[in-house]
Structures are given as structure tokens and as C-alpha cells.
Design a protein around this motif. Structure first.
Motif, PDB file in Angstrom:
ATOM      1  N   ASP A  85       0.793  -1.113  -0.035  1.00  0.00           N
ATOM      2  CA  ASP A  85       0.069   0.076   0.068  1.00  0.00           C
ATOM      3  C   ASP A  85       0.966   1.304  -0.114  1.00  0.00           C
ATOM      4  OD1 ASP A  85      -2.258   1.673   0.066  1.00  0.00           O
ATOM      5  OD2 ASP A  85      -3.232   0.532   1.828  1.00  0.00           O
ATOM      6  N   VAL A  86       0.427   2.346  -0.401  1.00  0.00           N
ATOM      7  CA  VAL A  86       1.134   3.606  -0.473  1.00  0.00           C
ATOM      8  C   VAL A  86       1.595   3.955   1.070  1.00  0.00           C
ATOM      9  CG1 VAL A  86      -0.775   5.012  -0.071  1.00  0.00           C
ATOM     10  CG2 VAL A  86       1.051   6.066  -1.407  1.00  0.00           C
ATOM     11  N   LEU A  87       2.925   4.357   0.986  1.00  0.00           N
ATOM     12  CA  LEU A  87       3.699   4.531   1.958  1.00  0.00           C
ATOM     13  C   LEU A  87       4.673   5.777   2.036  1.00  0.00           C
ATOM     14  CD1 LEU A  87       3.530   3.329   5.153  1.00  0.00           C
ATOM     15  CD2 LEU A  87       5.211   1.597   4.202  1.00  0.00           C
ATOM     16  N   SER A  88       4.809   6.599   3.109  1.00  0.00           N
ATOM     17  CA  SER A  88       6.017   7.552   2.731  1.00  0.00           C
ATOM     18  C   SER A  88       6.893   7.129   3.732  1.00  0.00           C
ATOM     19  CB  SER A  88       5.419   8.781   3.269  1.00  0.00           C
ATOM     20  OG  SER A  88       5.148   8.967   4.511  1.00  0.00           O
ATOM     21  N   PHE A  89       8.187   7.822   3.655  1.00  0.00           N
ATOM     22  CA  PHE A  89       9.386   7.502   4.480  1.00  0.00           C
ATOM     23  C   PHE A  89       9.183   8.369   5.930  1.00  0.00           C
ATOM     24  CE2 PHE A  89      13.232   7.138   1.275  1.00  0.00           C
ATOM     25  CZ  PHE A  89      12.483   5.791   0.588  1.00  0.00           C
ATOM     26  N   ASP A  90       8.218   9.156   6.001  1.00  0.00           N
ATOM     27  CA  ASP A  90       8.036   9.816   7.055  1.00  0.00           C
ATOM     28  C   ASP A  90       7.221   8.851   8.084  1.00  0.00           C
ATOM     29  OD1 ASP A  90       8.690  12.724   6.788  1.00  0.00           O
ATOM     30  OD2 ASP A  90       7.359  12.568   5.043  1.00  0.00           O
ATOM     31  N   GLN A  91       6.304   8.085   7.340  1.00  0.00           N
ATOM     32  CA  GLN A  91       5.568   7.165   8.239  1.00  0.00           C
ATOM     33  C   GLN A  91       6.612   6.085   8.780  1.00  0.00           C
ATOM     34  OE1 GLN A  91       2.804   6.788   4.931  1.00  0.00           O
ATOM     35  NE2 GLN A  91       1.278   6.602   6.646  1.00  0.00           N
ATOM     36  N   ILE A  92       7.521   5.652   7.979  1.00  0.00           N
ATOM     37  CA  ILE A  92       8.445   4.528   8.329  1.00  0.00           C
ATOM     38  C   ILE A  92       9.252   4.965   9.331  1.00  0.00           C
ATOM     39  CG2 ILE A  92       9.960   2.768   7.277  1.00  0.00           C
ATOM     40  CD1 ILE A  92       8.532   3.241   4.404  1.00  0.00           C
ATOM     41  N   SER A  93       9.756   6.154   8.960  1.00  0.00           N
ATOM     42  CA  SER A  93      10.994   6.629   9.895  1.00  0.00           C
ATOM     43  C   SER A  93      10.267   6.826  11.598  1.00  0.00           C
ATOM     44  CB  SER A  93      11.494   7.873   9.426  1.00  0.00           C
ATOM     45  OG  SER A  93      12.298   8.604  10.466  1.00  0.00           O
TER      46      SER A  93
END
Length: 586
Positions: A390-398
């Protein structure tokens, strides 16, 4: 194959002779283990005979010999010229074969070991012009500004690696005979023709002296990338020495870019990358992906080798393109030899293979130059991957996994805007430190729904993805103008000019323009949709000397009308071959 057989014969024949001699000497020694030597040379005479005028090793601020010292355990004792020596012939031969430097000196009359052009009294001046202005230097300097390297790369303790006891700031220098002999050694075990000359010397100086700190950096980076390169090269049965090519191409910087538009570790151009399955768009560029680009590079190099039959020419074609290599071969009279066509190659490519040879050398003899790897902070086997659905940003992962943003960018350089545009139908790969993989898998759904402190939610990400998909690159063809391009993409000339920061409407074939596919603003166009749908236009192909005045007179239309129809707002220089709308049919 023939070259390898010759090298094998040169190496194995002396071994067989040595073993036979060993057996003969052993049979003699059974009757008399002690052999009296009445004319035994002194240690100094031994050194004078075997080492003088052979290899001189000089170091900055260091006068003593530091290279190829004799093994004193096999030297005769000079305390007494009539002393008795207990000969262990097997041990002598074993020492002899293990000491490749002694082996090469003993068989220096064999062409592979003989320093044909670089005796101890000979000096070769480096050709600094080869390296000056080279893209190799630009890629080396690109490492300086990488945040990840600044944070994690620190010089490791060289105590265990400094086997020559250099001082910390010492920069060793060697004679041409030493450089030549070392490269000859490397040449024995590779299908490449590793040669030492003034061009190679220039790049050795670059890596060993002028950019030695960056060389330390790359020696650390190889612990991340070389296992990957070797695995892929072995998969395709290709020479493992090709792992040094990205050092020349990108200085092992995964986000490296060139002035010509080449990207990534292997410096793929857009069209070449596309041929080998590397996709590029506004969010993802596979040329930056170390894994995908390495696979593509191996296939590309294998294709080039099948065309030219030698790896040297394959490297030249990889750098400059087959067209330039073919022209150079024709200019050299059809000879398929890199050094024969060298004068006819582009300037950048003339330094390409010499740089490759220099990298082979410096990565094998780094400690001899008092250069040691810098700790990369993470190793190849400490990196693992997961599939993103699913769509994901580096901000969320970080924020969710508590991973530094620079680390994420370093491990996932293909995602240019820090967004992974995954869907249930198309998944993408995310690379993380191995210890974070379990945490991601256990909380995958929560990570997708997590709202970061910057407020990047799924709806905003989807909006960015949609906008990126609408954006495209148009390559201008001969005869096109901004008016025609605007109509093709249902946009306006003004918008194209704003997106590309253009002051005038002049364009040229091959120019890349950013355009967004959208609803056209009909207020800026005179031609109606109805007439357009029927295709009732008159076109004129510009010829040399045509002007807007000529067209207005010929087609009974005003200059202002022609300008409006074609999106020409300022003075416009007409180009031969360009097509302009000059009126309606019938």
C-alpha cells in the motif's frame, strides 16, 4: 581462453620442475644430510645479486626499503663463509613458490614477469591530462556531500591493517617498476588486459594521493555493494573484476548523477536503462536501485562483450556507446584493440579503462599505500527487504520504526520523493536494517494507517501520486512548436513555459519538456473543439527563409491569427521543418 592457458603453463611448469628437483635432492641428502659450502656468498652479496637494480621502494619521509624484503630464514649466514647448511629442499621450494615476488624475479626472463619497459632506473611521467576534467573526479567529489556518509563513516583503527608500520600521515610513493610488477601480478588472474602506462599512473596518483580520503570511504562502501555485485556477476558467469566498474562510474555513490543525465551506481542513461527494464517516473527511478541496476548492468555488459569479443572494448562501449567505439575501430583500420583505438575515442572514454585498471590496483594494494577502509556503519548482510502493498511515505516508516531518515534514503535511493506508490496490484520493495524487519511485518497494517507528525496521510499521498502520474516528459521532435505540444497534452503554451522556466517559445529537437496532461484552457485557443475534431486545419512546413509575413500573404491570414493558432506570443524565428497552422480548410 588462450591467454589463461599461457598463464597457467607459465605458473605450473616451474612447480613441476621444482618438485622433481626436490625429489632428486632428497635422494642425495639421504647419504649426506650435511652439505659443506666453501664458496657461500654473504648475506650482503645475496642482496646485491638478487635485489639491487630490481625494485626500489621509496616512501615519503621514509628511506628504508618497505617492499619485497627477502625472507631471512632462507638466506645464507654470513658469519662464516665455510659454515654448514642443513638444506630442507621441500621447505625452500615451498617458500619459493609462496613468495610471488621472488618467483617473479627468478623467472624475469619470462615475458609475463619481466619488467620490459620499467627498470629501476626508468621513470615514467604521469599523464595528468587524462584525469583532469574526468567524470571520475566529479563522482569522487560527490561523496563529500552525502549526509549518510558524514554521519556513519569514520576511520577505523588501522593498527591491525598497517603491516608496514607507516606513520599516520605518511603517503608512500613507489617506482614505476613496482607499479608495473604489481599490475602484472593482477593481470595473471583476469581476462582483462591490465597494463601500466602514463595514463594508468595518473589515476593511481588520483586514488592513492590526491583523493586518498575518498578512497578510504569507497573501501568501506565496498563492504555494502561488492557482495551484491559478485553474486550477480557470478550468476551470469562474468569476470568478478567488473565489480570495480561502479567505483569508476559513480564512486559507489547510489544517488550519483552525471551532467549527461546518467544515474545511479552503474550510471545508466534513461533510454539504455529502459531497454534493460529500468523504469523511471516522477516517484521511482530504478536506475538508483542497486539491485535492479546491477542486474541490468550485467546483462548490458554481457551483450557488449558478445559484440566486441574483449572486455576492454566492452567497457569502452559501456561508457561511450557502441557507435563511438565502432567509429574508433574504423579509424584505427579495423583493429579491435582498446589501446589501438585509444586516440580515436572520446576524451572521457580515453580515461575510462585506465581508471578501471587503477581501481583494480588500488583496491588490491591499499594497505601498501597506507590507505584503510572506513567503517560503513552497516554491512551487506545486515540489510533485508520486505514487500510493500500500500502507499507509504518515508515519514511514516521513519517515525513508526524509529529509523533515521537519511538511513532510509540511503537504503532505498530509488524512491526520489520519499514515497512508495504501492498498491494491492503492484507491490514495491523496501529495504531496512535486518533488525527492523520483524517490527515492520508485525505492524504492517498500522504503519500504512499511521499519521506522521508532518501530517502525511494516505489521501495526501494518493493525491501526490495522481499528480505525479499526470506529469510526463515530452522530447521535442523536429518540426514541433509549443503550440502543437500544448494541444497534444490538452494544456497551454503558458503553462508549459512556466513549468520549464522558459523565457521564450524557442525549442529545439531533443529538448525535454515537463508537461502535465490536463484539461486545456480553451479561452487561449481560437480553434474550436468542433473544428479540431474534424481535423480541418491548413498546415505549412517551414522552409529556409520563410517569415510570418510570407505565410500571412500566402494563406490570407493575419500575423496575429497565425501567432494565436500556434501559441506564438513574442517574436518568433521560424525553423526549417517546423509545422505551423495557417488556417482552416474549406
Amino acid at each position: 581462453m588462450l591467454k589463461f592457458k599461457n598463464k597457467f603453463l607459465f605458473f605450473i611448469v616451474p612447480i613441476i620442475i621444482g618438485i622433481q628437483s626436490c625429489q632428486l635432492l632428497k635422494s642425495i641428502s639421504k647419504s649426506d644430510n650435511n652439505i659443506n659450502v666453501s664458496t657461500q656468498p654473504t648475506k650482503q652479496e645475496y642482496l646485491d645479486t638478487n635485489y639491487n637494480n630490481e625494485i626500489d621502494t621509496l616512501t615519503v619521509n621514509k628511506e628504508e626499503l618497505t617492499e619485497l624484503k627477502p625472507d631471512e630464514s632462507i638466506l645464507p649466514n654470513d658469519d662464516n663463509n665455510n659454515s654448514t647448511i642443513n638444506i630442507d629442499t621441500t621447505g625452500i621450494i615451498e617458500e619459493f613458490l609462496n613468495d610471488s615476488s621472488l618467483f617473479s624475479r627468478t623467472y624475469r626472463d619470462i615475458s609475463h614477469f619481466k619488467n620490459r619497459n620499467y627498470s629501476s632506473g626508468y621513470y615514467i611521467a604521469e599523464d595528468s591530462r587524462t584525469a583532469k576534467g574526468s567524470g571520475v573526479l566529479a563522482q569522487l567529489d560527490s561523496l563529500v556531500n552525502e549526509k549518510f556518509y558524514k554521519k556513519y563513516y569514520f576511520e577505523s583503527d588501522p593498527a591491525k591493517l598497517n603491516i608496514y608500520n607507516y606513520s599516520s600521515n605518511e603517503i608512500p610513493e613507489f617506482t614505476d617498476s613496482v607499479y608495473n610488477m604489481r599490475i602484472e601480478r593482477l593481470n595473471l588472474f583476469t581476462p582483462f588486459n591490465l597494463t601500466y602506462n602514463e595514463h594508468v599512473k595518473s589515476f593511481i596518483k588520483t586514488y592513492a594521493v590526491k583523493r586518498r580520503k575518498l578512497t578510504s570511504l569507497m573501501l568501506g562502501l565496498k563492504e555494502i555493494y561488492f557482495p551484491l555485485f559478485e553474486e550477480v556477476l557470478d550468476k551470469y558467469n562474468m569476470p568478478l573484476e567488473l565489480k570495480y566498474l561502479p567505483v569508476v562510474e559513480s564512486a559507489l555513490n547510489p544517488t550519483a548523477g552525471s551532467r549527461a543525465g546518467a544515474k545511479g551506481l552503474w550510471q545508466f542513461m534513461y533510454n539504455t536503462g529502459k531497454v534493460y527494464g529500468l523504469q523511471s517516473n516522477s516517484l521511482v527511478d530504478d536506475r538508483f536501485d542497486p539491485y535492479k541496476s546491477t542486474e541490468a548492468a550485467a546483462k548490458h555488459l554481457k551483450d557488449l562483450y558478445e559484440i566486441y569479443g574483449t572486455w576492454d572494448l566492452a567497457l569502452a562501449a559501456y561508457n561511450s556507446g557502441p557507435g563511438n567505439v565502432n567509429r574508433a575501430i574504423r579509424a584505427a583500420g579495423g583493429v579491435k584493440d582498446y589501446w589501438a583505438i585509444w586516440p580515436f575515442l572520446p576524451k572521457e572514454t580515453r580515461g575510462y579503462v585506465p581508471a578501471f585498471i587503477a581501481v583494480n590496483y588500488i583496491f588490491n594494494y591499499a594497505s601498501e599505500h597506507n590507505i584503510y577502509p572506513m567503517d560503513p556503519g552497516i554491512l551487506y548482510n545486515d540489510i533485508d527487504s520486505v514487500s510493500v502493498h500500500d502507499v507509504l511515505s518515508f515519514d511514516q516508516i521513519s517515525e513508526f520504526l524509529n529509523i533515521d531518515m537519511d538511513d532510509l534514503r540511503f537504503l532505498n535511493p530509488a524512491y526520489k520523493q520519499g514515497i512508495i506508490p504501492a498498491t494491492s496490484d503492484r507491490t514495491y520493495i523496501l529495504r531496512l536494517p535486518r533488525e527492523k524487519i520483524g517490527q515492520f511485518l508485525e505492524n504492517e497494517t498500522s504503519i500504512y494507517n499511521f499519521k506522521s507528525s508532518k501530517g502525511i496521510e494516505k489521501e495526501k499521498l494518493l493525491a501526490q501520486i495522481k499528480k505525479a502520474k499526470e506529469r510526463t516528459i515530452h522530447i521535442v521532435k523536429s518540426g514541433e512548436n509549443l503550440g502543437l505540444i500544448a494541444r497534444k497534452y490538452r494544456t497551454t503554451v503558458g503553462r508549459i513555459k512556466r513549468l520549464n522556466r522558459m523565457r521564450s517559445s524557442r525549442i529545439y529537437p531533443g529538448q525535454k519538456l515537463i508537461v502535465y496532461v490536463g484539461q486545456r484552457d480553451n479561452t487561449n485557443l481560437t480553434i474550436s473543439k468542433k473544428s479540431k475534431s474534424k481535423g480541418k486545419f491548413k498546415y505549412h512546413t517551414i522552409k529556409q527563409g520563410d517569415t510570418l509575413w510570407d505565410l500571412s500573404q500566402k494563406y490570407n491570414a493575419s500575423i496575429s491569427q497565425i501567432r494565436k493558432w500556434n501559441g506564438i506570443r513574442n517574436s518568433h524565428r521560424l525553423k526549417p521543418g517546423e509545422k505551423l497552422i495557417v488556417g482552416k480548410k474549406g
